[in-house]
Design a protein around this motif. Structure first.
Motif, PDB file in Angstrom:
ATOM      1  N   PHE A   1       0.947  -1.359   0.096  1.00 47.51           N
ATOM      2  CA  PHE A   1      -0.075   0.127  -0.026  1.00 47.51           C
ATOM      3  C   PHE A   1       0.821   1.285   0.118  1.00 47.51           C
ATOM      4  O   PHE A   1       0.835   2.196  -0.802  1.00 47.51           O
ATOM      5  CB  PHE A   1      -0.865   0.069   1.229  1.00 47.51           C
TER       6      PHE A   1
ATOM      7  N   SER B   1       0.754   3.795  -2.849  1.00 43.65           N
ATOM      8  CA  SER B   1       0.574   5.333  -2.854  1.00 43.65           C
ATOM      9  C   SER B   1       1.511   6.402  -2.977  1.00 43.65           C
ATOM     10  O   SER B   1       1.442   7.299  -3.579  1.00 43.65           O
ATOM     11  CB  SER B   1      -0.341   5.328  -1.648  1.00 43.65           C
TER      12      SER B   1
ATOM     13  N   CYS C   1       2.103  10.011  -7.053  1.00 47.44           N
ATOM     14  CA  CYS C   1       1.791  11.629  -7.255  1.00 47.44           C
ATOM     15  C   CYS C   1       1.258  11.753  -8.522  1.00 47.44           C
ATOM     16  O   CYS C   1       1.836  11.389  -9.477  1.00 47.44           O
ATOM     17  CB  CYS C   1       3.150  12.252  -6.944  1.00 47.44           C
ATOM     18  N   VAL C   2       0.489  12.839  -8.702  1.00 47.12           N
ATOM     19  CA  VAL C   2      -0.180  13.020 -10.035  1.00 47.12           C
ATOM     20  C   VAL C   2      -0.079  14.439 -10.259  1.00 47.12           C
ATOM     21  O   VAL C   2       0.105  15.387  -9.388  1.00 47.12           O
ATOM     22  CB  VAL C   2      -1.705  12.632  -9.549  1.00 47.12           C
ATOM     23  N   ILE C   3       0.322  14.781 -11.495  1.00 43.82           N
ATOM     24  CA  ILE C   3       0.637  16.094 -11.841  1.00 43.82           C
ATOM     25  C   ILE C   3      -0.810  16.853 -12.044  1.00 43.82           C
ATOM     26  O   ILE C   3      -1.420  16.297 -12.961  1.00 43.82           O
ATOM     27  CB  ILE C   3       1.379  16.217 -13.072  1.00 43.82           C
ATOM     28  N   ILE C   4      -1.251  17.929 -11.465  1.00 48.34           N
ATOM     29  CA  ILE C   4      -2.361  18.268 -11.563  1.00 48.34           C
ATOM     30  C   ILE C   4      -2.586  19.862 -12.362  1.00 48.34           C
ATOM     31  O   ILE C   4      -3.666  20.054 -12.676  1.00 48.34           O
ATOM     32  CB  ILE C   4      -3.220  18.659 -10.333  1.00 48.34           C
ATOM     33  N   ASP C   5      -1.453  20.216 -12.638  1.00 44.73           N
ATOM     34  CA  ASP C   5      -1.170  21.418 -13.359  1.00 44.73           C
ATOM     35  C   ASP C   5       0.216  21.537 -13.956  1.00 44.73           C
ATOM     36  O   ASP C   5       1.205  21.370 -13.170  1.00 44.73           O
ATOM     37  CB  ASP C   5      -1.458  22.659 -12.481  1.00 44.73           C
ATOM     38  N   GLU C   6       0.303  21.497 -15.400  1.00 46.21           N
ATOM     39  CA  GLU C   6       1.515  21.562 -15.943  1.00 46.21           C
ATOM     40  C   GLU C   6       2.137  22.950 -15.686  1.00 46.21           C
ATOM     41  O   GLU C   6       1.605  24.032 -15.689  1.00 46.21           O
ATOM     42  CB  GLU C   6       1.471  21.409 -17.447  1.00 46.21           C
ATOM     43  N   GLY C   7       3.402  22.868 -15.472  1.00 40.31           N
ATOM     44  CA  GLY C   7       4.213  24.368 -15.319  1.00 40.31           C
ATOM     45  C   GLY C   7       4.438  25.074 -16.437  1.00 40.31           C
ATOM     46  O   GLY C   7       3.990  24.690 -17.680  1.00 40.31           O
TER      47      GLY C   7
ATOM     48  N   TYR D   1      -6.192   5.431   0.595  1.00 40.92           N
ATOM     49  CA  TYR D   1      -5.431   6.672  -0.400  1.00 40.92           C
ATOM     50  C   TYR D   1      -6.389   7.031  -1.758  1.00 40.92           C
ATOM     51  O   TYR D   1      -6.988   6.179  -2.174  1.00 40.92           O
ATOM     52  CB  TYR D   1      -4.009   6.008  -0.889  1.00 40.92           C
TER      53      TYR D   1
ATOM     54  N   ILE E   1      -7.005   9.776  -5.012  1.00 40.27           N
ATOM     55  CA  ILE E   1      -6.570  10.198  -6.098  1.00 40.27           C
ATOM     56  C   ILE E   1      -7.455  11.418  -6.387  1.00 40.27           C
ATOM     57  O   ILE E   1      -8.545  11.322  -6.357  1.00 40.27           O
ATOM     58  CB  ILE E   1      -6.552   9.402  -7.401  1.00 40.27           C
ATOM     59  N   TYR E   2      -6.870  12.671  -6.628  1.00 43.85           N
ATOM     60  CA  TYR E   2      -7.311  13.745  -7.008  1.00 43.85           C
ATOM     61  C   TYR E   2      -8.456  14.339  -5.977  1.00 43.85           C
ATOM     62  O   TYR E   2      -9.574  14.519  -6.184  1.00 43.85           O
ATOM     63  CB  TYR E   2      -8.403  13.707  -8.431  1.00 43.85           C
TER      64      TYR E   2
ATOM     65  N   ASP F   1       5.829  21.962 -12.735  1.00 51.57           N
ATOM     66  CA  ASP F   1       4.741  21.065 -12.393  1.00 51.57           C
ATOM     67  C   ASP F   1       4.054  21.523 -11.048  1.00 51.57           C
ATOM     68  O   ASP F   1       4.899  21.239 -10.218  1.00 51.57           O
ATOM     69  CB  ASP F   1       4.887  19.607 -12.970  1.00 51.57           C
ATOM     70  N   ARG F   2       2.973  21.575 -11.054  1.00 58.85           N
ATOM     71  CA  ARG F   2       2.302  21.477  -9.736  1.00 58.85           C
ATOM     72  C   ARG F   2       1.780  19.680  -9.300  1.00 58.85           C
ATOM     73  O   ARG F   2       1.122  19.380 -10.301  1.00 58.85           O
ATOM     74  CB  ARG F   2       0.995  22.022  -9.400  1.00 58.85           C
ATOM     75  N   VAL F   3       2.184  19.066  -8.295  1.00 58.83           N
ATOM     76  CA  VAL F   3       2.185  17.705  -8.183  1.00 58.83           C
ATOM     77  C   VAL F   3       1.318  17.580  -6.999  1.00 58.83           C
ATOM     78  O   VAL F   3       1.494  18.143  -5.909  1.00 58.83           O
ATOM     79  CB  VAL F   3       3.581  17.141  -8.013  1.00 58.83           C
ATOM     80  N   SER F   4       0.239  16.572  -6.943  1.00 59.68           N
ATOM     81  CA  SER F   4      -0.502  16.241  -5.983  1.00 59.68           C
ATOM     82  C   SER F   4      -0.011  14.943  -5.284  1.00 59.68           C
ATOM     83  O   SER F   4       0.147  13.906  -6.080  1.00 59.68           O
ATOM     84  CB  SER F   4      -2.107  16.251  -6.420  1.00 59.68           C
ATOM     85  N   SER F   5      -0.174  14.814  -3.981  1.00 60.79           N
ATOM     86  CA  SER F   5       0.467  13.794  -3.313  1.00 60.79           C
ATOM     87  C   SER F   5      -0.799  12.574  -3.184  1.00 60.79           C
ATOM     88  O   SER F   5      -0.447  11.615  -2.681  1.00 60.79           O
ATOM     89  CB  SER F   5       0.881  14.092  -1.845  1.00 60.79           C
TER      90      SER F   5
ATOM     91  N   PHE G   1      -3.849  10.935   1.793  1.00 58.73           N
ATOM     92  CA  PHE G   1      -3.712   9.848   2.738  1.00 58.73           C
ATOM     93  C   PHE G   1      -4.775   9.863   3.919  1.00 58.73           C
ATOM     94  O   PHE G   1      -4.881  10.896   4.736  1.00 58.73           O
ATOM     95  CB  PHE G   1      -2.214   9.759   3.215  1.00 58.73           C
TER      96      PHE G   1
ATOM     97  N   THR H   1       0.016  19.451  -2.212  1.00 59.60           N
ATOM     98  CA  THR H   1       0.260  19.861  -3.729  1.00 59.60           C
ATOM     99  C   THR H   1       1.703  20.646  -3.370  1.00 59.60           C
ATOM    100  O   THR H   1       1.856  21.542  -2.554  1.00 59.60           O
ATOM    101  CB  THR H   1      -0.691  20.801  -4.248  1.00 59.60           C
TER     102      THR H   1
ATOM    103  N   GLN I   1       4.889  22.382  -5.694  1.00 60.62           N
ATOM    104  CA  GLN I   1       5.301  23.357  -6.704  1.00 60.62           C
ATOM    105  C   GLN I   1       6.579  23.954  -6.599  1.00 60.62           C
ATOM    106  O   GLN I   1       6.725  24.793  -5.529  1.00 60.62           O
ATOM    107  CB  GLN I   1       4.377  24.224  -7.421  1.00 60.62           C
TER     108      GLN I   1
END
Lengths: 280, 213
Positions: free
Chosen positions: A12, A16, A20-26, B34, B36-37, B73-77, B80, B103, B105
């Motif tokens: 897990f 997890s 990590c997800v990119i939510i906004d491109e730089g 966990y 996402i978004y 890039d802005r990254v989200s963890s 949790f 998040t 950056q």
């Protein structure tokens, strides 16, 4: 059971923590003198607006001085989008917000002075100081583009235009200095002046020798029934100027214009020790 | 708005606390998840949805300052979460979760990209939740849930950007597989725990407190 819990916890965590997800491109990487370009564009617009006022005034003066038989042709050539009106003691262009007070004199007469007004204020004066040479002074003026609060004392000398085309009278060699406080807002819908000091910059410029402003077509102003652009703009094409920006500190910019080409004006901008070429 | 969500939160908490006044055995469900978004407050500050509402151009000063930096890039963890739930009825669970979402950056100086600063947001949420199990078998359960609580977001760059507000989690479909040790996943979700969540948990029974008469 304990082993199962431990294994599941480990899997897990690995899944997890690597999700990590990119939510906004730089942003893409910016050029080192990008900030200088923004300031230079505003200085160019500021000087260009005063040069344009002077150009309109000179054309109006020559139209007034022209024989009646030529007035129609000159009006079509120089003022295709406006109707000239003489009201009281001032000349107005229909659909333009400012007017010219001539004092009954031609702008080609040495020391003659015109005032350019907007509403109840007259904050720009144009004075003939020599053959094809005029000084433009403004104080507390909002005439210039984007409604920046401007002060200036510049001299314009008319030269044979680089580009041929109807409606172009002169290119101008500009010298002198000026400054402006930038508008705190840039409203898309309508022009307003916002003096909020937390969101303004004080920009000053100085032209030691001369900078040539070329009358060139505004490529974004084509109309369907015309082969050529309807509007023209004055752009700095040749010469050097120094610019200062007062923010929390003071930054210096040196602009060196090389030439006007089909791709735009080639210029060097120096900012914080970095010199870069720009063509647009 | 503040009074209303404080009232709902109080009702939630009282319901959870009322469990401790009842006698018998109660199933307790502890889970780690966990998501996402997850929805966090900084998503509405111009990084994601905010820009579309700002139809004015930048002022000269804003454009100048923007040109002096550029962002990575802005990254989200992701989110949790740790939750604890008590079975009140065969088809209803009460509980709450504590969750963290971040998040991150990096902002680079345009003239010297080796100079950087951080623009991070750390969000903590406390979300009391009611879960409705509409399919209940020994090894498989399906449920929906509603959670409403409080959250706080802390900025690493500017204390003025710190915010507090509500925490909301709505789950349309959740499924858990397993009797005591189980895995779960929730989809058709929206809220501070995430659009899709998954994790594992453990169920056990506890004897509840009862007053001697």
């Amino acid at each position: 059971m304990k082993k199962a819990i431990f294994s599941i916890s480990l899997i897990f965590c690995v899944l997890s923590l690597s999700s990590c997800v990119i939510i906004d491109e730089g942003d893409s990487v910016k050029r080192k003198t990008e900030a200088a370009r923004i300031i230079f564009d505003n200085v160019e617009d500021n000087i260009s607006a005063m040069a344009d006022l002077c150009d309109m005034a000179v054309k109006l003066s020559r139209w007034i001085d022209a024989p009646e038989s030529s007035k129609g042709t000159l009006e079509d050539l120089w003022f295709p989008d406006y109707k000239l009106r003489y009201e009281g003691d001032k000349w107005i262009f229909r659909d333009l917000s400012y007017y010219f007070r001539t004092g009954g004199k031609s702008l080609d007469s040495l020391n003659s002075e015109w005032a350019v007004g907007y509403g109840d204020t007259q904050s720009v004066t144009i004075k003939c100081t020599g053959k094809d040479t005029w000084s433009v002074k403004c104080s507390g003026s909002l005439f210039t583009s984007n409604y920046h609060l401007s002060e200036a004392n510049i001299t314009l000398t008319g030269r044979g235009p680089l580009l041929s085309g109807s409606g172009i009278l002169y290119d101008y060699d500009v010298s002198g200095s000026g400054s402006f406080i930038t508008n705190a807002s840039q409203s898309y819908h309508y022009a307003v002046y916002d003096s909020n000091p937390d969101n303004t910059l004080t920009i000053s410029y100085s032209i030691g020798e001369k900078v040539r402003f070329v009358t060139c077509p505004d490529s974004e102003s084509y109309y369907p029934n015309y082969d050529s652009p309807r509007y023209r703009e004055l752009r700095a094409s040749d010469g050097e100027m120094d610019i200062e920006v007062k923010d929390e500190g003071t930054e210096s910019i040196h602009a060196e214009m090389i030439s006007y080409t089909q791709y735009g004006v080639v210029k060097y901008l120096t900012f914080r020790g970095h010199k870069e070429i720009w063509t647009y | 708005m503040n009074r209303r969500f404080l009232l709902i939160l109080a009702v939630n908490l009282l319901s959870v606390l009322s469990l401790f006044g009842q006698s018998g055995k109660r199933e307790v469900d502890t889970r780690f998840g966990y998501g996402i978004y997850p929805l966090t407050y900084d998503l509405f500050d111009g990084h994601f949805l905010g820009c579309g509402w700002d139809i004015d151009f930048l002022s000269v000063k804003e454009g100048y300052h923007n040109a002096l930096e550029f962002s990575g890039d802005r990254v989200s963890s992701g989110c949790f979460s740790f939750g604890r739930y008590y079975k009140v009825l065969r088809w209803m669970d009460f509980g709450a979760s504590i969750s963290y979402a971040g998040t991150y950056q990096t902002i680079y100086n345009t003239v010297n990209p080796r100079i950087t600063r951080r623009d991070d947001y750390h969000s903590l949420f406390f979300t009391p939740t009611i879960r409705f199990a509409w399919f209940n078998r020994e090894y498989v359960r399906m449920y929906s849930s509603v959670g409403f609580g409080l959250g706080v977001m802390l900025s690493s760059d500017d204390a003025g950007k710190n915010e507090a507000g509500p925490s909301i989690q709505l789950t349309g479909f959740g499924i858990s597989v397993g009797k005591r040790l189980y895995g779960f996943s929730e989809v058709q979700s929206v809220g501070t725990l995430g659009l899709i969540t998954f994790g594992f948990g453990y169920r056990f029974n506890v004897a509840t407190y009862s007053k001697k008469q």
